[in-house]
Design an enzyme around this catalytic site. Structure first.
Site, PDB file in Angstrom:
ATOM      1  N   GLY A   1       0.777  -1.228   0.000  1.00  0.00           N
ATOM      2  CA  GLY A   1       0.000   0.000   0.000  1.00  0.00           C
ATOM      3  C   GLY A   1       0.815   1.288   0.000  1.00  0.00           C
ATOM      4  N   GLN A   2       2.143   1.175  -0.170  1.00  0.00           N
ATOM      5  CA  GLN A   2       2.943   2.390  -0.228  1.00  0.00           C
ATOM      6  C   GLN A   2       2.518   3.227  -1.432  1.00  0.00           C
ATOM      7  OE1 GLN A   2       4.172  -0.651   0.059  1.00  0.00           O
ATOM      8  NE2 GLN A   2       5.513  -0.744   1.827  1.00  0.00           N
ATOM      9  N   GLU A   3       2.692   4.516  -1.323  1.00  0.00           N
ATOM     10  CA  GLU A   3       2.243   5.430  -2.377  1.00  0.00           C
ATOM     11  C   GLU A   3       2.818   5.048  -3.738  1.00  0.00           C
ATOM     12  OE1 GLU A   3       1.871  10.230  -3.220  1.00  0.00           O
ATOM     13  OE2 GLU A   3       2.881   9.511  -1.412  1.00  0.00           O
ATOM     14  N   SER A   4       4.063   4.622  -3.772  1.00  0.00           N
ATOM     15  CA  SER A   4       4.689   4.269  -5.047  1.00  0.00           C
ATOM     16  C   SER A   4       4.089   3.000  -5.667  1.00  0.00           C
ATOM     17  CB  SER A   4       6.193   4.082  -4.858  1.00  0.00           C
ATOM     18  OG  SER A   4       6.443   3.040  -3.928  1.00  0.00           O
ATOM     19  N   LEU A   5       3.425   2.164  -4.857  1.00  0.00           N
ATOM     20  CA  LEU A   5       2.852   0.911  -5.367  1.00  0.00           C
ATOM     21  C   LEU A   5       1.386   1.026  -5.743  1.00  0.00           C
ATOM     22  CD1 LEU A   5       4.435  -1.560  -2.787  1.00  0.00           C
ATOM     23  CD2 LEU A   5       5.188  -1.124  -5.126  1.00  0.00           C
TER      24      LEU A   5
END
Length: 150
Positions: free
Chosen positions: A69-73
């Protein structure tokens, strides 16, 4: 009543269902996945990419994808939607500062479903306009409707 139950049971029995678990980072997605799998809480580290586990409940197989759920993913979540039957959106209700971000991601998922529905409708209309229905090419365009429950 028994006939209805038997019909419903046959829909899910001995089948495999794809489930994706999405949510912001640190929302508890991996913890939920392993709670389903091992029936215990395990300590986890942030998911880079995805985790996938098969969970079997009474002859019903669920292929569960826990997506980072990281922003980059988050921009890659839509690559997992293909053939997905269920989406579990995990919301950390304690993290009130990021509830708006969760809402935006939910709307992004719904917009993606709407775009796919429109594309599928246009494809069907084009196929209906063809004079020869005998030689339809396989477009590979497939949509599985997902329901969101709160």
């Amino acid at each position: 009543m028994g006939l209805i139950f038997a019909k419903l049971w046959s829909l899910f029995c001995n089948q495999e269902h794809k489930v994706i678990i999405v949510g912001l980072d640190n929302a508890g997605k991996t913890t939920i996945l392993y709670q389903f799998l091992m029936n215990e809480v395990v300590h986890t580290s942030p998911t880079i990419g995805s985790n996938v586990e098969e969970i079997v409940v009474k002859n019903t197989h669920f292929l569960m994808w826990d997506i980072g759920g990281q922003e980059s993913l988050r921009s890659s979540w839509n690559t997992y939607y293909s053939n997905t039957e269920f989406i579990i959106l995990v919301v950390d209700s304690i993290d009130r500062e990021r509830l708006a971000i969760t809402k935006e991601e939910l709307y992004r998922m719904l917009a993606h479903e709407k775009e796919c529905t429109c594309a599928q409708k246009r494809q069907r209309e084009r196929e209906g306009d063809r004079e020869s229905q005998e030689s339809k090419p396989d477009t590979g365009l497939e949509l599985t409707n997902c329901k969101i429950m709160t």
